[in-house]
Write a protein that holds these residues in place. Structure first.
Motif, PDB file in Angstrom:
ATOM      1  N   SER A  80      36.942  45.766  38.429  1.00 34.22           N
ATOM      2  CA  SER A  80      37.314  46.636  36.984  1.00 34.22           C
ATOM      3  C   SER A  80      37.957  47.723  37.422  1.00 34.22           C
ATOM      4  O   SER A  80      38.162  48.404  38.607  1.00 34.22           O
ATOM      5  CB  SER A  80      36.303  47.107  36.473  1.00 34.22           C
ATOM      6  OG  SER A  80      35.436  48.156  36.914  1.00 34.22           O
TER       7      SER A  80
ATOM      8  N   ASP B 152      33.246  39.198  43.216  1.00 32.54           N
ATOM      9  CA  ASP B 152      34.400  39.923  43.513  1.00 32.54           C
ATOM     10  C   ASP B 152      35.318  39.619  44.626  1.00 32.54           C
ATOM     11  O   ASP B 152      34.739  39.971  45.933  1.00 32.54           O
ATOM     12  CB  ASP B 152      34.319  41.425  43.205  1.00 32.54           C
ATOM     13  CG  ASP B 152      33.835  41.573  41.856  1.00 32.54           C
ATOM     14  OD1 ASP B 152      34.117  41.095  40.748  1.00 32.54           O
ATOM     15  OD2 ASP B 152      32.674  42.425  41.498  1.00 32.54           O
TER      16      ASP B 152
ATOM     17  N   GLN C  40      36.299  50.735  39.026  1.00 35.49           N
ATOM     18  CA  GLN C  40      35.804  50.275  40.433  1.00 35.49           C
ATOM     19  C   GLN C  40      37.050  50.348  41.387  1.00 35.49           C
ATOM     20  O   GLN C  40      36.791  50.676  42.551  1.00 35.49           O
ATOM     21  CB  GLN C  40      35.154  48.898  40.440  1.00 35.49           C
ATOM     22  CG  GLN C  40      33.872  48.860  39.614  1.00 35.49           C
ATOM     23  CD  GLN C  40      33.195  47.652  39.678  1.00 35.49           C
ATOM     24  OE1 GLN C  40      33.830  46.625  39.626  1.00 35.49           O
ATOM     25  NE2 GLN C  40      31.941  47.341  39.856  1.00 35.49           N
TER      26      GLN C  40
END
Length: 197
Positions: free
Chosen positions: A155, A3, A158
């Motif tokens: 996401s 990420d 998150q």
């Protein structure tokens, strides 16, 4: 899959401090960083990039070891493995350093420069490529740094948790404390005489 998280800070030092803390957390196995880069935009608008991985050193080390091994094997053919080891090591280190300087690992440097030019002068940004993390524990450890999310591939859930954690920083950054103390020292005396013993 890793990420991407980019966090901006209002001064030039906080991105470095957060990266130092994240390096400590990585040693405690709370986060696994694939790459981390600090971009600092000076007061005059110049963007400086600090890579967390020195690719020239990595390339020179790997090249030197591979060259020394290959040089020793070739040296054995000519009955002089020591000379082959030395020559192979030197040539390997040089070519490894050159390839390391030309290599781009992790987050693309052009992308970093492009985002770095969008942050305001006299500030910094931290670019993270995160393999895995314990988000609650990491955010708890970094609660004192106030920043803002610039971009992420997290996401939405998150991302919202990260934004909330960055916005509710419990203590000002150390540089903000110095600025506040300097401003307080410059204020004129309220008229009361200093206390004497």
């Amino acid at each position: 899959m890793s990420d991407l998280v980019i966090v901006g800070f209002d001064n030039q030092n906080d991105a470095d401090r957060v990266l130092t803390d994240l390096t400590r957390l990585q040693k405690e196995y709370l986060i696994d960083l694939e790459d981390a880069v600090v971009a600092i935009r000076d007061a005059d608008g110049t963007v400086r990039i600090k890579q967390s991985v020195n690719l020239v050193r990595v390339g020179a080390t790997a090249g030197g070891l591979n060259g020394a091994l290959l040089g020793s094997l070739i040296g054995l053919l000519f009955l002089n493995p020591l000379a082959g080891f030395a020559m192979g090591g030197l040539i390997g280190a040089g070519s490894g350093a050159l390839s390391g300087s030309l290599m781009d690992f992790g987050i693309n440097d052009d992308f970093i420069k492009k985002i770095g030019e969008t942050i305001k002068p006299d500030s910094s940004a931290l670019f993270l490529l995160i393999r895995k993390a314990q988000p609650e524990k990491v955010l708890q450890e970094l609660h004192q740094y106030k920043g803002h999310l610039i971009r992420s591939s997290l996401s939405p859930e998150q991302e919202n948790k990260l934004k909330e954690a960055l916005e509710r920083a419990q203590a000002p950054s150390p540089s903000a404390g110095v600025e506040g103390a300097t401003a307080a020292a410059r204020q004129p005396d309220s008229g009361g005489a200093p206390a004497t013993a």
